[in-house]
Write a protein that holds these residues in place. Sequence first.
Motif, PDB file in Angstrom:
ATOM      1  N   LEU A  13       1.143  -1.419  -0.268  1.00 56.31           N
ATOM      2  CA  LEU A  13      -0.036  -0.032  -0.196  1.00 56.31           C
ATOM      3  C   LEU A  13       0.989   1.146  -0.045  1.00 56.31           C
ATOM      4  N   ALA A  14       0.313   2.095  -0.587  1.00 52.27           N
ATOM      5  CA  ALA A  14       1.258   3.636  -0.820  1.00 52.27           C
ATOM      6  C   ALA A  14       0.415   4.447  -1.331  1.00 52.27           C
ATOM      7  N   THR A  15       0.959   5.373  -0.199  1.00 55.86           N
ATOM      8  CA  THR A  15       0.207   6.682   0.411  1.00 55.86           C
ATOM      9  C   THR A  15       0.144   7.185  -1.079  1.00 55.86           C
ATOM     10  N   GLY A  16      -1.746   7.886  -1.472  1.00 53.55           N
ATOM     11  CA  GLY A  16      -1.945   8.084  -2.051  1.00 53.55           C
ATOM     12  C   GLY A  16      -3.339   7.333  -3.793  1.00 53.55           C
ATOM     13  N   ASN A  17      -2.848   5.911  -2.828  1.00 50.10           N
ATOM     14  CA  ASN A  17      -3.173   4.293  -3.540  1.00 50.10           C
ATOM     15  C   ASN A  17      -4.364   5.102  -2.772  1.00 50.10           C
ATOM     16  N   ARG A  18      -5.521   4.438  -3.827  1.00 45.58           N
ATOM     17  CA  ARG A  18      -6.909   4.057  -4.027  1.00 45.58           C
ATOM     18  C   ARG A  18      -7.061   2.460  -3.117  1.00 45.58           C
ATOM     19  N   VAL A  19      -7.369   2.583  -1.364  1.00 40.02           N
ATOM     20  CA  VAL A  19      -7.654   0.839  -0.793  1.00 40.02           C
ATOM     21  C   VAL A  19      -8.683   1.034  -0.331  1.00 40.02           C
ATOM     22  N   THR A  20      -9.313  -0.612  -1.062  1.00 40.66           N
ATOM     23  CA  THR A  20     -10.505  -1.198  -0.882  1.00 40.66           C
ATOM     24  C   THR A  20     -10.343  -2.318   0.241  1.00 40.66           C
ATOM     25  N   PHE A  21     -11.483  -2.486   0.593  1.00 40.66           N
ATOM     26  CA  PHE A  21     -10.819  -3.598   2.001  1.00 40.66           C
ATOM     27  C   PHE A  21     -12.601  -3.553   2.579  1.00 40.66           C
ATOM     28  N   GLN A  22     -12.501  -4.546   3.100  1.00 37.38           N
ATOM     29  CA  GLN A  22     -13.811  -5.353   3.456  1.00 37.38           C
ATOM     30  C   GLN A  22     -13.209  -5.346   5.194  1.00 37.38           C
ATOM     31  N   ASP A  23     -14.994  -5.180   5.657  1.00 38.41           N
ATOM     32  CA  ASP A  23     -15.091  -4.863   6.819  1.00 38.41           C
ATOM     33  C   ASP A  23     -16.007  -5.632   7.931  1.00 38.41           C
ATOM     34  N   TYR A  24     -15.421  -6.786   8.753  1.00 42.38           N
ATOM     35  CA  TYR A  24     -16.601  -7.023   9.246  1.00 42.38           C
ATOM     36  C   TYR A  24     -16.499  -6.586  10.667  1.00 42.38           C
ATOM     37  N   LEU A  26     -10.393  -6.472   9.297  1.00 40.86           N
ATOM     38  CA  LEU A  26     -10.173  -5.562   7.847  1.00 40.86           C
ATOM     39  C   LEU A  26      -9.693  -6.533   6.621  1.00 40.86           C
ATOM     40  N   ASP A  27      -9.802  -6.578   6.018  1.00 42.33           N
ATOM     41  CA  ASP A  27      -9.349  -7.707   5.013  1.00 42.33           C
ATOM     42  C   ASP A  27      -9.240  -6.553   3.615  1.00 42.33           C
ATOM     43  N   ILE A  28      -7.477  -6.658   2.994  1.00 42.02           N
ATOM     44  CA  ILE A  28      -7.549  -5.151   2.240  1.00 42.02           C
ATOM     45  C   ILE A  28      -7.400  -6.079   1.017  1.00 42.02           C
ATOM     46  N   VAL A  29      -8.140  -5.162  -0.195  1.00 45.05           N
ATOM     47  CA  VAL A  29      -8.475  -6.613  -1.162  1.00 45.05           C
ATOM     48  C   VAL A  29      -7.994  -5.625  -2.170  1.00 45.05           C
ATOM     49  N   GLU A  30      -8.225  -4.746  -2.494  1.00 43.29           N
ATOM     50  CA  GLU A  30      -6.798  -4.375  -3.765  1.00 43.29           C
ATOM     51  C   GLU A  30      -6.460  -2.601  -3.180  1.00 43.29           C
ATOM     52  N   SER A  31      -5.377  -2.258  -3.898  1.00 41.71           N
ATOM     53  CA  SER A  31      -4.482  -1.341  -3.887  1.00 41.71           C
ATOM     54  C   SER A  31      -4.738  -0.101  -5.398  1.00 41.71           C
ATOM     55  N   GLU A  32      -5.163   0.523  -5.798  1.00 41.16           N
ATOM     56  CA  GLU A  32      -4.679   1.138  -6.625  1.00 41.16           C
ATOM     57  C   GLU A  32      -4.634   2.485  -7.336  1.00 41.16           C
ATOM     58  N   SER A  33      -3.419   2.514  -8.551  1.00 40.36           N
ATOM     59  CA  SER A  33      -2.689   3.999  -8.119  1.00 40.36           C
ATOM     60  C   SER A  33      -3.367   5.221  -9.074  1.00 40.36           C
ATOM     61  N   LEU A  34      -3.601   6.021  -8.593  1.00 37.30           N
ATOM     62  CA  LEU A  34      -4.277   7.357  -9.575  1.00 37.30           C
ATOM     63  C   LEU A  34      -3.846   8.144  -9.279  1.00 37.30           C
TER      64      LEU A  34
END
Length: 343
Positions: free
Chosen positions: A117-128, A191-199
């Motif tokens: 994970l990098a600062t500025g990335n769009r991070v997607t996670f699951q939350d239980y 929390l499960d981190i499922v994606e990190s997208e550079s924008l």
Amino acid sequence: MKHRTSAGLAAFALSSALVLTGCGDGDDSGADASASPSADASGASAEPVVAGGVCEPEAPSAPAEIPEPSEADQKAIEGVTVTGAAGEEPEKVEFDTPLEVEGLAVNVLDEGDGTELATGNRVTFQDYIVNGSDGEQTNPSTWDEGQAPQSFTLGDPSYQVLNEPFAGLHVGARLTLAMKAMDGTTQVHVLDIVESESLPTRAKGTTVKPEDGLPTVELGDDGAPTVTIADDYDDPEELVVQPLIEGDGAKVTKDDEVTVQYLGCLLDGTSFDSSWSRSAPTSFALSGVIPAWTDGLDGQKVGSQVLLVAPASEAYGEDPSAHELGGKTLIFVVDILAAEPAA
């Protein structure tokens, strides 16, 4: 992967966080009117201003301090066990009840082996989520039918609660987190981190020559805009939509959630809000913002930069007593970084 920023993510937002959607219930309990292009809120009355000035983003402020966990807090979160593989809905979340914390307690169960994970990335996670009092799941989970993963921009100070816990982790990571909810009770999150997208951080495309007489926009090396409003600028009666840069991405629709950088200015050059001042882009559904944004960004392409000049009727209304920005013409410079159908 379908992402969204919804009410579920509000659990992690600081009390001073950006208000991304309208307060349609008329709540006037302290929403910061200068915090977004949201649809409705209440605030103090405002006096008319004279046009003319230079508007630029304020310098970023220091991020909010998050309460440190005590030794007891950390022991409590480390006592939480999760049954089931990371990246799949937890089968069980177990701990000694009641579990109560004063600070933000975090325990990384799996650092993940995907993209860091990098600062500025769009991070997607699951939350239980379960209650600390009895371990029961009474709050909706992103795993539930009809729900979806949550997304935010890593580094956005509005979500400082997540920035430090997520730092240095990778896609595929799982962590547990305990914190106090708004009502003072403790919630435990898996929390499960499922994606990190550079924008991109700014608009990029073909420069468009604006019509004469509009406020002018100059860009800094990082893309941050400075807006100059002439002393004789005529307050428009209708919404002005002027592309300044035309991107080559997909066209935005009113049903989209957009990720943007933006600067908001008054006619006298006062900056009242800016994502540039928060050092991170922000996202929101176009269905929940002021008409100037909903209508002005509809049909624009991702990658574009758009100048919006919104009379009060297209912004927060013409009644100064109904909103801090009521009765005011507002100027926005918006960089459209991404768009996707809102959940």
